[in-house]
Design an enzyme around this catalytic site. Structure first.
Site, PDB file in Angstrom:
ATOM      1  N   CYS A  80       0.829  -1.213   0.000  1.00  0.00           N
ATOM      2  CA  CYS A  80       0.000   0.000   0.000  1.00  0.00           C
ATOM      3  C   CYS A  80       0.868   1.270   0.000  1.00  0.00           C
ATOM      4  O   CYS A  80       1.517   1.518  -1.002  1.00  0.00           O
ATOM      5  CB  CYS A  80      -1.010  -0.039   1.139  1.00  0.00           C
ATOM      6  SG  CYS A  80      -2.421   1.026   0.784  1.00  0.00           S
ATOM      7  N   HIS A 175      -3.189  -5.449   1.495  1.00  0.00           N
ATOM      8  CA  HIS A 175      -2.502  -5.707   2.783  1.00  0.00           C
ATOM      9  C   HIS A 175      -2.554  -7.183   3.178  1.00  0.00           C
ATOM     10  O   HIS A 175      -3.368  -7.565   4.019  1.00  0.00           O
ATOM     11  CB  HIS A 175      -3.188  -4.915   3.896  1.00  0.00           C
ATOM     12  CG  HIS A 175      -3.030  -3.442   3.808  1.00  0.00           C
ATOM     13  ND1 HIS A 175      -1.990  -2.755   4.405  1.00  0.00           N
ATOM     14  CD2 HIS A 175      -3.781  -2.514   3.192  1.00  0.00           C
ATOM     15  CE1 HIS A 175      -2.111  -1.467   4.160  1.00  0.00           C
ATOM     16  NE2 HIS A 175      -3.190  -1.287   3.426  1.00  0.00           N
ATOM     17  N   GLU A 177      -0.743  -8.663   5.153  1.00  0.00           N
ATOM     18  CA  GLU A 177      -0.398  -8.800   6.589  1.00  0.00           C
ATOM     19  C   GLU A 177      -1.637  -8.664   7.478  1.00  0.00           C
ATOM     20  O   GLU A 177      -1.584  -8.975   8.658  1.00  0.00           O
ATOM     21  CB  GLU A 177       0.689  -7.775   6.973  1.00  0.00           C
ATOM     22  CG  GLU A 177       0.244  -6.341   7.178  1.00  0.00           C
ATOM     23  CD  GLU A 177      -0.043  -5.569   5.875  1.00  0.00           C
ATOM     24  OE1 GLU A 177       0.015  -6.168   4.787  1.00  0.00           O
ATOM     25  OE2 GLU A 177      -0.350  -4.363   5.991  1.00  0.00           O
TER      26      GLU A 177
HETATM   27  N1  GLN Z   1      -3.679   6.344   0.956  1.00  0.00           N
HETATM   28  C1  GLN Z   1      -2.429   6.082   1.613  1.00  0.00           C
HETATM   29  C2  GLN Z   1      -1.302   6.847   0.927  1.00  0.00           C
HETATM   30  O1  GLN Z   1      -1.491   7.423  -0.075  1.00  0.00           O
HETATM   31  C3  GLN Z   1      -2.083   4.609   1.618  1.00  0.00           C
HETATM   32  C4  GLN Z   1      -3.013   3.859   2.531  1.00  0.00           C
HETATM   33  C5  GLN Z   1      -2.435   2.601   3.137  1.00  0.00           C
HETATM   34  O2  GLN Z   1      -1.225   2.387   3.173  1.00  0.00           O
HETATM   35  N2  GLN Z   1      -3.299   1.798   3.668  1.00  0.00           N
HETATM   36  O3  GLN Z   1      -0.213   6.860   1.421  1.00  0.00           O
END
Ligand code: GLN
Length: 200
Positions: A80, A175, A177
């Site tokens: 992410c 994710h 994890e």
């Molecule tokens: N929207 C977040 C970002 O741009 C990422 C969200 C996440 O890591 N769950 O950094």
């Protein structure tokens, strides 16, 4: 072999990655300083908020050491926000944003891509290399777009990719994890970390 895997431990979903790695028999290191990177076989950059995370990486002088690690072939996986930080280009609403990144993968990350839908959701994902669907947990996730043939898409949803392998750099916008399913962590360890060792 019990590889030693570092997890950047400045913000975000750190403990869940550490636990998953321990569950599959890895040694773990919480990385907060450049010294913590010495002797690791692989590195995970967790989710969180990419705008904050890049500032923390800079403050703790981790940017150049991480780039060196990547250059020497050490596998690095970003989940992410971590995937956003590894991408060469960051956009939001399809416009380039003024946000620095580590620039380690020929990928464009379109931040907060699911904004108009529910921003957090779970979806069964069909992933190259896995026989059964994987529970994808998405939290304000980016979509990933390959910028070169080096970026191999392992899974897509809608019009964009959510899992890309770019040499030793792995990016997932979901994710793993946050599930009880260790298959992607195991895939990273077996293919990227152990598979890249000389003589393997
Ligand atoms: N929207 C977040 C970002 O741009 C990422 C969200 C996440 O890591 N769950 O950094």
């Amino acid at each position: 072999m019990n590889p030693r895997i570092g997890v950047i431990a400045l913000q975000g979903g750190v403990s869940e990655h550490l636990q998953m790695l321990l569950n599959i028999g890895c040694k773990t290191v919480s990385v907060r300083t450049p010294q913590n990177l010495h002797g690791i076989d692989g590195l995970i950059i967790p989710g969180g908020e990419s705008t904050v995370l890049i500032k923390l990486l800079s403050r703790w002088q981790l940017i150049s050491p991480i780039k060196e690690l990547a250059g020497s072939g050490t596998p690095i996986w970003g989940t992410c926000a971590g995937s956003i930080l590894l991408s060469n280009e960051i956009t939001e609403k399809n416009h380039k944003v003024n946000q620095p990144s580590l620039e380690l993968a020929a990928v464009r990350a379109e931040r907060n891509s699911f904004g108009r839908q529910a921003s957090s959701f779970q979806e069964e994902l069909l992933i190259k290399g896995l026989d059964n669907p994987f529970p994808g947990v998405f939290i304000r996730a980016p979509l990933l777009y390959p910028l070169s043939p080096d970026a191999e898409v392992l899974c897509s949803v809608n019009e964009g990719a959510v899992f890309i392998r770019c040499g030793n750099i792995w990016l997932s916008s979901f994710h793993p994890e946050l599930t009880n399913d260790a298959r992607i962590h195991r895939m990273f360890i077996e293919e990227a970390v152990i598979g890249s060792k000389p003589g393997h």
